[in-house]
Motif scaffolding. Structure first.
Motif, PDB file in Angstrom:
ATOM      1  N   SER A 117       0.813  -1.223   0.000  1.00 17.45           N
ATOM      2  CA  SER A 117       0.000   0.000   0.000  1.00 17.45           C
ATOM      3  C   SER A 117       0.846   1.273   0.000  1.00 17.45           C
ATOM      4  CB  SER A 117      -0.931   0.006   1.213  1.00 17.45           C
ATOM      5  OG  SER A 117      -0.186  -0.058   2.421  1.00 17.45           O
ATOM      6  N   HIS A 118       2.130   1.145  -0.276  1.00 19.69           N
ATOM      7  CA  HIS A 118       3.051   2.289  -0.380  1.00 19.69           C
ATOM      8  C   HIS A 118       3.064   3.136   0.896  1.00 19.69           C
ATOM      9  CE1 HIS A 118       3.917   1.557  -4.612  1.00 19.69           C
ATOM     10  NE2 HIS A 118       2.627   1.323  -4.779  1.00 19.69           N
ATOM     11  N   THR A 161       1.942   7.989   3.262  1.00 18.41           N
ATOM     12  CA  THR A 161       1.966   7.274   1.988  1.00 18.41           C
ATOM     13  C   THR A 161       2.947   7.938   1.039  1.00 18.41           C
ATOM     14  OG1 THR A 161      -0.368   6.652   2.216  1.00 18.41           O
ATOM     15  CG2 THR A 161       0.592   6.469   0.029  1.00 18.41           C
ATOM     16  N   TYR A 163       4.491   6.737  -2.877  1.00 15.94           N
ATOM     17  CA  TYR A 163       4.650   5.732  -3.933  1.00 15.94           C
ATOM     18  C   TYR A 163       6.119   5.347  -4.050  1.00 15.94           C
ATOM     19  CZ  TYR A 163       4.487   3.655  -8.603  1.00 15.94           C
ATOM     20  OH  TYR A 163       4.598   2.798  -9.684  1.00 15.94           O
ATOM     21  N   LYS A 286      -9.800  -0.333  -0.971  1.00 13.33           N
ATOM     22  CA  LYS A 286      -8.952   0.802  -0.597  1.00 13.33           C
ATOM     23  C   LYS A 286      -8.652   0.770   0.894  1.00 13.33           C
ATOM     24  CE  LYS A 286     -10.641   4.979  -1.149  1.00 13.33           C
ATOM     25  NZ  LYS A 286     -11.005   6.268  -1.807  1.00 13.33           N
ATOM     26  N   SER A 290      -5.961   6.190   2.719  1.00 12.92           N
ATOM     27  CA  SER A 290      -5.057   6.118   1.572  1.00 12.92           C
ATOM     28  C   SER A 290      -5.856   6.042   0.282  1.00 12.92           C
ATOM     29  CB  SER A 290      -4.155   4.880   1.701  1.00 12.92           C
ATOM     30  OG  SER A 290      -3.368   4.695   0.536  1.00 12.92           O
ATOM     31  N   TRP A 292      -4.653   3.983  -1.932  1.00 15.18           N
ATOM     32  CA  TRP A 292      -4.145   2.702  -2.406  1.00 15.18           C
ATOM     33  C   TRP A 292      -4.895   1.516  -1.817  1.00 15.18           C
ATOM     34  CZ3 TRP A 292      -0.815   2.360  -6.335  1.00 15.18           C
ATOM     35  CH2 TRP A 292      -0.100   3.520  -6.674  1.00 15.18           C
ATOM     36  N   ASP A 297      -3.959   1.414  -7.394  1.00 14.15           N
ATOM     37  CA  ASP A 297      -4.332   2.777  -7.052  1.00 14.15           C
ATOM     38  C   ASP A 297      -5.841   2.939  -7.222  1.00 14.15           C
ATOM     39  OD1 ASP A 297      -4.015   5.382  -6.264  1.00 14.15           O
ATOM     40  OD2 ASP A 297      -2.993   6.054  -8.089  1.00 14.15           O
ATOM     41  N   HIS A 317      -3.863   1.725 -12.314  1.00 13.96           N
ATOM     42  CA  HIS A 317      -2.447   2.035 -12.121  1.00 13.96           C
ATOM     43  C   HIS A 317      -1.926   2.728 -13.368  1.00 13.96           C
ATOM     44  CE1 HIS A 317       1.576   1.647 -10.383  1.00 13.96           C
ATOM     45  NE2 HIS A 317       1.008   1.090  -9.313  1.00 13.96           N
TER      46      HIS A 317
END
Length: 376
Positions: A117-118, A161, A163, A286, A290, A292, A297, A317
């Motif tokens: 989930s970054h 978060t 990426y 989700k 977030s 993500w 995404d 994404h």
């Protein structure tokens, strides 16, 4: 969808893409969309331009293969982790230190769920290929794990978060460690082949197909080779073309077919032998606080590249080479855009402007006469 609306849509798409080709946004692109009519799935693809600049390549068609870049993260790495969680070989709450004994820093306490989930706190990107060039090919996976684990975290794991390629590189290395197979082989055998996608989505090897079917993405900055069937991402290329963050190649119909399978599996209409609908639903939900899910995404309010018409139950994404997909689970719709925009330069602004316009144009047609998917 009426024939007239399909014709009008193609006319609008042709106008939009012709302008992009004129402005050198990319040399070629493939657009695909999936919709359901009377409970049956229909795929449509349209192809524009050439595989190389200034018509040096062949015309783009349904067989054109693109470097999917970071679409590898959700479609390969996240689904592979999901499969191992389903089999009980991994747990989302597991910490990295459980699998990599050499990790002595706080990075060892990062949970797999955070990588997916970054929210791990790892930096977004590092040019590790410069260091990896000094290593033997067989030592590079271990070397990149050491390099990542020597980084300083940007924030406390789970508190924010960001990426991160680095998190998915680690996930790719972990998958190979657990399965004792290359990520490419595991994914093909466990996930792609049961869906019949092995010829449409794959990690290219030296003997795979002819170079003329690939969309060119540039020139390697250390070998001088044209990147045609060779991955564009420098770190992935130095790792042999297979990594958790990049390396997957495919056609527009290949990506659409995978999305169609995911949608039908999510709804319990179709089954996959490696995982069930419940865990797929979990991975496509989700995460709290977030944008993500686990690997995918979701549209950002007001600013999403997906445009304005996808529902809140959408996952997708983007890929650095100019690729993207969005899957609307509630509406039963998907749109895929594959390009080689990096061939024409580093400026991402033109494709950023194109994406929402393109998605809104297609969605206006797809949502005119919606038909629900038949539930078994």
């Amino acid at each position: 969808m009426e024939k007239r609306s399909k014709r009008n849509l193609l006319e609008e798409l042709t106008k939009i893409i012709s302008e992009s080709l004129k402005n050198n946004v990319f040399s070629g692109c493939s657009i695909g969309y999936l919709n359901f009519e009377k409970g049956k799935a229909y795929q449509h693809t349209h192809h524009f331009g050439c595989t190389d600049r200034h018509e040096e390549g062949r015309r783009v068609d349904k067989a054109t293969i693109y470097d999917l870049a970071s679409l590898t993260k959700p479609l390969v790495t996240a689904l592979s982790v999901m499969t191992l969680v389903e089999k009980g070989k991994l747990r989302l709450e597991d910490e990295l230190g459980k699998y990599f004994n050499e990790i002595r820093s706080e990075i060892g306490m990062i949970r797999l769920s955070m990588l997916l989930s970054h929210s791990s706190g790892l930096p977004a990107h590092k040019p590790y290929y410069k260091v990896l060039a000094e290593c033997q090919q067989s030592d590079r996976n271990e070397a990149i794990v050491r390099l990542i684990c020597s980084e300083n975290l940007v924030f406390q794991p789970g508190s924010n978060t960001l990426y991160s390629d680095l998190g998915f590189i680690l996930l790719g290395c972990l998958l190979e460690k657990i399965t004792k197979k290359s990520l490419a082989d595991f994914w093909q055998e466990e996930i792609a082949q049961p869906m019949g996608l092995q010829k449409k989505l794959f990690f290219p090897g030296p003997g795979d197909l002819g170079s003329e079917v690939y969309a060119v993405t540039g020139v390697c900055n250390w070998s001088g080779k044209r990147l045609c069937g060779i991955v564009h991402d420098d770190n992935c290329r130095m790792l042999g073309g297979v990594a958790g963050h990049a390396g997957l190649f495919g056609t527009a119909s290949g990506v659409l077919s995978l999305l169609e399978n995911l949608l039908l599996q999510y709804r319990g209409i179709k089954k996959h032998p490696a995982y069930g609908a419940d865990i797929l639903r979990e991975f496509l939900t989700k995460r709290s606080g977030s944008t993500w899910t686990y690997g995918f995404d979701t549209p950002s309010l007001g600013t999403s590249s997906s445009g304005r018409l996808f529902s809140a139950t959408t996952v997708g994404h983007l890929g650095f080479t100019g690729t993207s997909f969005w899957l609307d689970i509630a509406k039963g719709l998907a749109i895929v855009l594959l390009t080689n925009r990096v061939l024409m330069g580093d400026d991402p602004a033109p494709i950023r402007r194109l994406r929402p316009l393109l998605h809104d144009t297609i969605m206006k047609y797809l949502t005119k006469d919606e038909d629900p998917i038949e539930q078994n």
